[in-house]
Design an enzyme around this catalytic site. Structure first.
Site, PDB file in Angstrom:
ATOM      1  N   GLY A 200      35.384  39.672  46.945  1.00 20.54           N
ATOM      2  CA  GLY A 200      34.035  39.338  47.399  1.00 20.54           C
ATOM      3  C   GLY A 200      34.002  38.142  48.319  1.00 20.54           C
ATOM      4  N   ASP A 225      35.261  51.065  48.531  1.00 17.00           N
ATOM      5  CA  ASP A 225      35.118  49.986  47.550  1.00 17.00           C
ATOM      6  C   ASP A 225      35.716  48.715  48.125  1.00 17.00           C
ATOM      7  OD1 ASP A 225      33.885  51.481  45.536  1.00 17.00           O
ATOM      8  OD2 ASP A 225      35.832  52.293  44.907  1.00 17.00           O
ATOM      9  N   LEU A 226      34.868  47.786  48.457  1.00 16.38           N
ATOM     10  CA  LEU A 226      35.280  46.541  49.106  1.00 16.38           C
ATOM     11  C   LEU A 226      36.381  45.843  48.306  1.00 16.38           C
ATOM     12  CD1 LEU A 226      34.548  44.596  51.436  1.00 16.38           C
ATOM     13  CD2 LEU A 226      33.040  43.447  49.809  1.00 16.38           C
ATOM     14  N   ASP A 227      37.456  45.435  48.972  1.00 19.05           N
ATOM     15  CA  ASP A 227      38.561  44.676  48.370  1.00 19.05           C
ATOM     16  C   ASP A 227      39.297  45.449  47.281  1.00 19.05           C
ATOM     17  OD1 ASP A 227      37.707  42.591  50.000  1.00 19.05           O
ATOM     18  OD2 ASP A 227      36.469  41.693  48.446  1.00 19.05           O
ATOM     19  N   GLU A 228      39.092  46.780  47.245  1.00 21.87           N
ATOM     20  CA  GLU A 228      39.748  47.577  46.204  1.00 21.87           C
ATOM     21  C   GLU A 228      40.792  48.523  46.778  1.00 21.87           C
ATOM     22  OE1 GLU A 228      39.368  47.478  42.892  1.00 21.87           O
ATOM     23  OE2 GLU A 228      37.900  45.850  42.988  1.00 21.87           O
TER      24      GLU A 228
END
Lengths: 283, 283, 283, 283
Positions: A200, A225-228
């Site tokens: 995040g 999915d952000l940063d995933e």
């Protein structure tokens, strides 16, 4: 000068004799393997291989013949590239410029097996610098209201410049699921923390607040999915109680540059296979 | 041979002249500073100092005099120790033995400014090894039902052996809030991940599942919130797709040993101040 | 915004009460210490201190007063700087450009407490790039026969631009003893090995030939004895049998850039004291 | 539980089709490759391979058949081992005990694919500790006058215990050329510097005197030229001006332990090939 070679990345259900069948196919056509590395994931039952060889025949037709063999006879997923390929890359950036300069200079120095086709930014800040490097600069502002429209414009730029890879050099906008699907090529992002810690926003502030003794950077393929997304490369550096947030940001810049560059280089050298949200990196 | 010295750790509200007042107090008593390090947290407005000096007078009375000065005249929180102190340490362990052996051997080699007083374990596995090292071994089984009673027995052992520090060498039980309060001394834990990534159980399995490229270990003071205590030291090591979970466990063992030992050493050398769930480490 | 501060570096024969006398002098003039770090070399009997404070009086006169105090009353060697100083730096370069670009971009980003005054090169290769950065470029060819004359021209450039520091960004000529003496300012060099291993020419070739598993880079102050000057900073990276010399060169570039930049930054932040061909680095 | 496998290390003149011929030989006998890695040194024209497979037939006869194939048909130098082999190892030590304890504990923990057969020492210091671990201890004093005779006794111990590897855990005597030849097995030494820097005696003193910012340790195969043998593994750690020689020694101990252990493990896992005074390490 190295002679041109073919590089194949294959993966699929493990089965006996794959190494033998691949290497024999190449040998029997009079070609010479210069690099071969393989991996089996015993839990997933998947076989992965990167094999590179100097073909005795015409290089494009040999590459096509292998693709057909690996796909039809071995039943594997395969992608084939030539060592002489220089795929086009679109560089996304906002205002922060350290990864921007570093990436461009590495492409200019010949360190990367690709060519930068254009710069896309939601700000005009780096327009002059891009011009000085001789790179087309596309200023596409993004607001909450205009996001879908802006992504249409970005997709149009990617298509028209023929980019086979997008790299986000601290581009401070989240790309939508739709964008990632329609881009039709992989997207590499650099996140300024040691993921999965501090996903995040404002990871250096999070790190400072938690009191960690080491900070990191993570290059990964962007997913909805952000940063995933699948992690390609990570590195860390030591900090101490004297380091305030500006120190973390300064130290982090060096990490971000080298981790991002390493990930782009590995991708363009055809050394990465993705599966189950992980990467196999043949380096 | 170094002459005996006094080590003071002080912290409290920042105010002008603290460095001068502390160093002048020491100088005017004819003593000689051999180490001084300070830190100000500008956000929190807190001043931290570690100062070490060779007293010209009788060492215990000089130490007591400084304690009074720092507390009464400067209004600081202060703790004073002598370089000749060898506080007693209680070693908690379960079945996994690498941190157990490593810690004991480091104490034996004179690397630590303390002495191991006893071993406490919820299993009998390491009783013979402890005996071979000449260490008292207290087997205190822990079940869900007996936990409070077991902690009473552990607290009794800590008290009776006079431990000033508890170190959890991969002790696989969570200590209750009550235990931490009643123990009356700090507790150092080693967690086998790069916190805050992979808190909780089976961090190597979590790391393998997420596909990270680096694993870590974290030594921290134990608090009621599991894996949330002030971080003392961290380190990491690189892994790749070939490394299965047993490889992560093997590589992690070396990290755990050195990170744990480093944290214990820093604590016993009186180099750590804790505030706001963070540490200032004067190394 | 931090208020302007004075930074003093002092060193000289150790004597009791130095920390007290320095801090009291500052305190009694109503000023406030923001950083103080000291070191004693017990073998050499030398005391070193870096102290930084925000003066209550006029900053230049306070700095001058301290200089006189430290020199006359304490008998120490002292150098005083202001946090607002931006000393001029001359960048020496040949054809290899990675440290050149990296250094300039770091100065542009505000990471360095100084300003680049000019570029000096024995080749014309980087003239256009220097111009694009808006930096004066002095092309001074060097041959065996013209070396003394070329150094005269270099010294004239240093004097006329007012450089207080020379940095050799992979400048491929040895500077003579006379040059170093007459330059009248420190010279920082980056050597592409982990000194003292692989001093002299072609260190990556030497490293490859010896079969080491780690390569390094070393930033040091230049002295008449090539590669023998006081070491400021070093770093290393892992290699393996697959890495041919071009790989070592590529990996080494990243090391050279960050080690060189770190050394320049530490110097411009007045964090380095030199004695006995070693450095004390207060970071 | 992994099924038993055969591991072959082969090397020799490069020629087309080697990967194919090796993998096909294994495949055609109904066996399954679980790991294969190869390397070509283009300058030396040498091919190296480590291949590991689960044989379908009787394991010893399959291993012997491969040995004959690789030797007679491919003309390669070959060594074949079984994953179930646990070769005997002789541990040489003097008085310094950190590598001694660390190595023994790693063998006890099952981390090493071998078994410790005996301890040989020129001092009696560690006799009791060896006994506590249940290991035969041979005290063979060495003086200048008795060196040849002492080496005879050492060779006799190696022979009688059947050691296939000698590891020098900070054994402070130079082994003669004759000893190395007659031992009939490889010897791994740990040197407490980052070779080739600080070869010879007292490397930490040398490092302190030169003022380096990083120290290291190097594990290598012992050869008649002291500290000049093929390097297996190296690692480093950061130091600063505060670290006196005892700090370097303390920090170095951790390096020595892990570098030494890693080298022994790689050797016993049959991952190392030696040529031209270098190593190829398939990890």
């Amino acid at each position: 000068m190295k002679p041109p070679s073919i590089i194949a990345l294959i993966h699929g259900p493990d089965q006996p004799g794959l190494v033998s069948r691949v290497s024999s196919w190449i040998f029997l056509r009079g070609s010479n393997i210069v690099h071969a590395d393989q991996h089996e994931d015993p839990e997933a039952g998947i076989f992965f291989q990167r094999v590179e060889w100097i073909p005795s025949g015409q290089i494009e037709s040999e590459a096509a013949a292998f693709e057909q063999f690996a796909s039809d006879e071995l039943g594997m997923t395969v992608s084939v590239a030539l060592s002489t390929d220089r795929p086009k890359v679109a560089l996304f950036v906002s205002k922060i410029d350290h990864c921007f300069h570093d990436t461009i200079l590495r492409f200019r120095s010949g360190e990367m097996a690709g060519s930068l086709a254009c710069v896309v930014s939601n700000h005009e800040t780096l327009a002059d610098d891009a011009a000085r490097y001789g790179l087309p600069f596309h200023h596409i502002p993004v607001t909450k209201a205009s996001k879908a429209q802006a992504e249409d414009a970005q997709l149009e730029v990617i298509r028209s410049c023929g980019a086979k890879l997008v790299v986000m050099a601290r581009y401070m906008q989240v790309l939508s699921d739709r964008f990632l699907k329609e881009a039709g090529c992989p997207v590499i992002n650099i996140h300024h923390s040691f993921l999965p810690a501090f996903a995040g926003g404002k990871p250096y502030h999070q790190a400072h607040s938690r009191g960690v003794k080491i900070i990191g950077a993570t290059a990964h393929y962007a997913t909805a999915d952000l940063d995933e997304g699948p992690i390609i490369h990570q590195d860390v550096t030591r900090i101490n109680h004297r380091n305030a947030i500006p120190d973390l940001i300064r130290k982090g810049r060096d990490l971000e540059k080298s981790v991002f560059a390493q990930a782009i280089r590995l991708h363009l050298d055809n050394r990465i296979l993705v599966y189950n949200n992980k990467t196999v990196v043949f380096d």
